[in-house]
Design a protein around this motif. Structure first.
Motif, mmCIF file in Angstrom:
data_model
loop_
_atom_site.group_PDB
_atom_site.id
_atom_site.type_symbol
_atom_site.label_atom_id
_atom_site.label_comp_id
_atom_site.label_asym_id
_atom_site.label_seq_id
_atom_site.Cartn_x
_atom_site.Cartn_y
_atom_site.Cartn_z
ATOM 1 N N TYR A 40 0.866 -1.190 0.000
ATOM 2 C CA TYR A 40 0.000 0.000 0.000
ATOM 3 C C TYR A 40 0.897 1.232 0.000
ATOM 4 O O TYR A 40 1.831 1.332 0.796
ATOM 5 N N LYS A 41 0.613 2.161 -0.887
ATOM 6 C CA LYS A 41 1.428 3.365 -1.001
ATOM 7 C C LYS A 41 0.513 4.590 -1.093
ATOM 8 O O LYS A 41 -0.461 4.602 -1.837
ATOM 9 N N SER A 42 0.883 5.625 -0.349
ATOM 10 C CA SER A 42 0.202 6.904 -0.420
ATOM 11 C C SER A 42 1.264 7.996 -0.467
ATOM 12 O O SER A 42 2.202 7.989 0.338
ATOM 13 N N ASP A 43 1.162 8.914 -1.412
ATOM 14 C CA ASP A 43 2.193 9.941 -1.530
ATOM 15 C C ASP A 43 1.583 11.332 -1.507
ATOM 16 O O ASP A 43 0.350 11.508 -1.485
ATOM 17 N N GLU A 44 2.472 12.329 -1.543
ATOM 18 C CA GLU A 44 2.038 13.718 -1.385
ATOM 19 C C GLU A 44 1.272 14.251 -2.585
ATOM 20 O O GLU A 44 0.729 15.344 -2.546
ATOM 21 N N ASN A 45 1.265 13.497 -3.697
ATOM 22 C CA ASN A 45 0.499 13.904 -4.876
ATOM 23 C C ASN A 45 -0.931 13.384 -4.840
ATOM 24 O O ASN A 45 -1.612 13.372 -5.860
ATOM 25 N N ASP A 46 -1.367 12.960 -3.664
ATOM 26 C CA ASP A 46 -2.713 12.414 -3.490
ATOM 27 C C ASP A 46 -2.928 11.221 -4.417
ATOM 28 O O ASP A 46 -3.962 11.090 -5.065
ATOM 29 N N GLN A 47 -1.920 10.361 -4.466
ATOM 30 C CA GLN A 47 -2.004 9.133 -5.235
ATOM 31 C C GLN A 47 -1.952 7.958 -4.277
ATOM 32 O O GLN A 47 -1.156 7.949 -3.344
ATOM 33 N N LYS A 48 -2.795 6.985 -4.526
ATOM 34 C CA LYS A 48 -2.846 5.810 -3.660
ATOM 35 C C LYS A 48 -2.740 4.552 -4.520
ATOM 36 O O LYS A 48 -3.363 4.456 -5.575
ATOM 37 N N THR A 49 -1.932 3.601 -4.020
ATOM 38 C CA THR A 49 -1.744 2.336 -4.725
ATOM 39 C C THR A 49 -1.945 1.189 -3.754
ATOM 40 O O THR A 49 -1.366 1.173 -2.655
ATOM 41 N N PHE A 50 -2.766 0.240 -4.175
ATOM 42 C CA PHE A 50 -2.979 -0.985 -3.400
ATOM 43 C C PHE A 50 -2.676 -2.157 -4.324
ATOM 44 O O PHE A 50 -3.217 -2.248 -5.427
ATOM 45 N N GLU A 51 -1.794 -3.076 -3.865
ATOM 46 C CA GLU A 51 -1.374 -4.174 -4.738
ATOM 47 C C GLU A 51 -1.235 -5.463 -3.935
ATOM 48 O O GLU A 51 -0.687 -5.468 -2.835
ATOM 49 N N VAL A 52 -1.738 -6.552 -4.517
ATOM 50 C CA VAL A 52 -1.640 -7.882 -3.909
ATOM 51 C C VAL A 52 -1.036 -8.827 -4.943
ATOM 52 O O VAL A 52 -1.473 -8.860 -6.100
ATOM 53 N N ASN A 53 0.001 -9.584 -4.529
ATOM 54 C CA ASN A 53 0.642 -10.576 -5.388
ATOM 55 C C ASN A 53 0.705 -11.900 -4.661
ATOM 56 O O ASN A 53 0.943 -11.938 -3.447
ATOM 57 N N THR A 54 0.527 -12.975 -5.399
ATOM 58 C CA THR A 54 0.726 -14.303 -4.818
ATOM 59 C C THR A 54 1.342 -15.222 -5.862
ATOM 60 O O THR A 54 1.083 -15.085 -7.062
ATOM 61 N N GLU A 55 2.194 -16.132 -5.394
ATOM 62 C CA GLU A 55 2.802 -17.127 -6.275
ATOM 63 C C GLU A 55 2.644 -18.506 -5.656
ATOM 64 O O GLU A 55 2.971 -18.715 -4.482
ATOM 65 N N LEU A 56 2.129 -19.435 -6.448
ATOM 66 C CA LEU A 56 1.968 -20.820 -6.020
ATOM 67 C C LEU A 56 2.861 -21.680 -6.906
ATOM 68 O O LEU A 56 2.570 -21.881 -8.085
ATOM 69 N N PRO A 57 3.979 -22.197 -6.370
ATOM 70 C CA PRO A 57 4.912 -22.960 -7.204
ATOM 71 C C PRO A 57 4.534 -24.432 -7.305
ATOM 72 O O PRO A 57 3.883 -24.989 -6.414
ATOM 73 N N TYR A 58 4.923 -25.051 -8.395
ATOM 74 C CA TYR A 58 4.841 -26.496 -8.570
ATOM 75 C C TYR A 58 3.452 -27.034 -8.245
ATOM 76 O O TYR A 58 3.269 -27.859 -7.343
ATOM 77 N N LEU A 59 2.464 -26.530 -8.976
ATOM 78 C CA LEU A 59 1.083 -26.951 -8.759
ATOM 79 C C LEU A 59 0.921 -28.438 -9.054
ATOM 80 O O LEU A 59 1.409 -28.943 -10.073
ATOM 81 N N PHE A 60 0.224 -29.127 -8.146
ATOM 82 C CA PHE A 60 -0.054 -30.556 -8.289
ATOM 83 C C PHE A 60 1.232 -31.357 -8.533
ATOM 84 O O PHE A 60 1.257 -32.299 -9.338
ATOM 85 N N ASN A 61 2.312 -30.912 -7.866
ATOM 86 C CA ASN A 61 3.620 -31.571 -7.971
ATOM 87 C C ASN A 61 4.153 -31.579 -9.403
ATOM 88 O O ASN A 61 4.936 -32.459 -9.791
#
Length: 564
Positions: free
Chosen positions: A295-316
């Motif tokens: 989550y980022k908020s800066d003085e230019n009244d800009q807001k960023t929300f980001e979610v990342n996920t990684e699932l390795p080696y699915l089903f072996n």
């Protein structure tokens, strides 16, 4: 008064005699002038400290000439010429260049012999005499890698024929049972994800046993941030089984990263604050998975929300998946939502390739949009990417040694009125050059380019701030193309503190405003590894190419990365 002088003289004489006793000279000559020239050209150690060293050198010289092809050489007794000089004669005799080695093609594959010789026939192959020892080691290693760890290779029945040809028989003692890995046991971190054994380390059951190959694979654990190797692998051999033991431990790999920045607003002359929070969770389910929230908020009244996920080696399987959601809001002007789905394949411990799709939806939130080029649109890009990351886990301050990332995407942007082709290219290169234990250079370059026939204000690339171009406000710069270079000279005071310079440069283009500019950032900083995490402080000043330096434009940034 004379006794001290005599005493000094006696000490001088004793030390002189000791020095002479440590400078014995050995001369080795041949049976004739030609042989002497050959011996001198190949060389041997002439100066020795005692007679034992001389005797060892003559034996070593005889062995050296045998390996070079003078297998019939004969060394005569060592004669003492005077108090410091010894002489020995060596009769080199005939030189043999090649050896014809006969082998059993049911026990030795020609694919193995191809590694050591270019002259291979149905029942024999030819080697240069000086390459025999190295070749036998390679053959033995290849046999061992095929599951025969106790194999031995030797030459037998050495013969000299009438035409001065050397012949020998290759004997391989690999009659023992072939060894394959029947069981793998992890000690210390019993819940280590089994998929990483199979696809990351590439160690699995029923695989040919080769301890050297296994050790080289487990060294790749240094590139994992959630596990370490405690000690080298061990193996238990039983009559009908081979059990491999790996000694691992789980590492703290979760981290919380944040910074606080402040600077003076040029228009209001008031102090303004900005910052961000970055949470990363790794391998909490012992699956090797990762999750990050930013989550980022800066003085230019800009807001960023980001979610990342990684699932390795699915089903072996060797395939993993990456998911991302990013929401960006620019004051009351617009909101942009990015989503991507990528599948990845781990080539080796350092490299990955990606393929996926990225979608973007942006909405104009202004009631009156006459002055700004902000439009509603949807974009779909099909992406390919490559990533290389090299860790240096022996350094807590600088855990990543080098990084390469390249991504390209192509697709379409759709608005209410038309459909337009677009593409995007981004890259990042990073390298730490270690000059010595305390001094190093940090170099990073990254860039991004949006290629389109037309551009909207709400789809421009945004950069600037502590993680891109230091000395500028966070995400304060908009571009259709930019390229940045960050450099630091780092001096490590100890294992937990370093200071560094800041010299950044950048170039960007904004086709919506028909502008091209060069940017620069200068400053300094330091970092301290505390019990809570890595605390950083950066002081930087940013300026355009044609603007003067202003102290009021300086930015002071604090950040803390805490591992848990």
């Amino acid at each position: 008064m004379q006794k001290p002088s005599y005493f000094i003289l006696i000490i001088y004489i004793l030390f002189s005699l000791e020095g002479l006793s440590q400078n014995l000279i050995l001369n080795i000559g041949g049976e004739n002038e030609l042989e002497t020239l050959i011996i001198d050209s190949i060389g041997y150690v002439k100066f020795h400290k005692d007679y034992k060293s001389i005797r060892n050198e003559t034996k070593a010289a005889q062995n050296k000439f045998s390996k070079l092809g003078y297998i019939e050489n004969e060394l005569f007794a060592i004669k003492r010429i005077n108090d410091s000089t010894f002489h020995s004669t060596m009769h080199l005799k005939n030189k043999f260049d090649s050896l014809y080695i006969f082998y059993d093609n049911t026990k030795t594959d020609t694919s193995t012999l191809n590694l050591v010789s270019n002259d291979i026939y149905n029942d024999y192959f030819i080697l240069k005499l000086q390459n025999i020892e190295k070749a036998l080691n390679i053959i033995n290693t290849e046999i061992s890698q095929k599951g025969f760890p106790f194999s031995k290779v030797k030459l037998s029945q050495l013969e000299i024929k009438k035409n001065r040809t050397l012949k020998a028989q290759l004997i391989t003692s690999n009659n023992t049972t072939k060894r394959t890995i029947s069981n793998i046991k992890v000690q210390g971190y019993e819940k280590f994800p089994k998929s990483y054994l199979k696809h990351y380390l590439k160690i699995k059951q029923n695989q040919n046993f080769d301890i050297d190959n296994i050790k080289s694979k487990t060294e790749q654990l240094t590139n994992l941030n959630f596990a370490n190797e405690v000690k080298a692998p061990e193996v238990l051999f039983l009559k009908d089984s081979t059990t491999l033991y790996l000694y691992l431990e789980k590492s703290k790999s979760n981290n919380f990263d944040g910074f606080l920045g402040f600077g003076t607003n040029e228009e209001t002359n008031k102090l303004e604050f900005d910052g961000y929070l970055n949470l990363k969770l790794n391998n909490n389910l012992n699956f090797g998975e990762s999750f990050s929230l930013r989550y980022k908020s800066d003085e230019n009244d800009q807001k960023t929300f980001e979610v990342n996920t990684e699932l390795p080696y699915l089903f072996n399987s060797p395939i993993g998946i990456n998911l991302m959601l990013r929401i960006f809001k620019k004051d009351t002007s617009f909101t942009t939502v990015n989503q991507h789905v990528k599948i990845n394949y781990q080539i080796n411990s350092s490299s990955k390739i990606f393929a996926g799709i990225t979608t973007t939806e942006s909405n104009n939130t202004l009631n009156n949009n006459n002055s700004l080029n902000i439009n509603d649109y949807n974009t779909t890009l099909y992406n390919l990417a490559y990533q290389y990351v090299k860790q240096q886990n022996n350094n807590l301050l600088f855990p990543i040694s080098s990084k390469i990332y390249f991504e390209t995407g192509i697709g379409n942007r759709i608005t209410k009125d038309n459909k337009e082709k677009q593409s995007q290219i981004s890259f990042e290169l990073m390298k730490i050059i270690n000059l010595n234990n305390k001094n190093s250079l940090y170099i990073k370059t990254n860039g991004n380019s949006l290629i389109s026939n037309s551009y909207f204000e709400n789809e421009l690339l945004r950069f600037g701030g502590i993680n891109s171009l230091r000395g500028f406000e966070e995400n304060s710069l908009n571009a259709t193309f930019y390229n940045l270079i960050n450099t630091e000279y780092r001096y490590q005071l100890n294992n937990s503190i370093y200071i560094h310079s800041i010299i950044d440069a950048g170039y960007f283009e904004n086709k919506t405003q028909s502008t091209k500019e060069k940017l620069f950032g200068y400053g300094f900083g330091f970092a301290i590894l505390t019990k809570s995490g890595l605390l950083k402080l950066n002081y930087a000043n940013g300026k355009n190419e044609n603007t003067p330096f202003k102290l009021a434009n300086s930015k002071l940034h604090f950040s803390l990365t805490a591992n848990f």
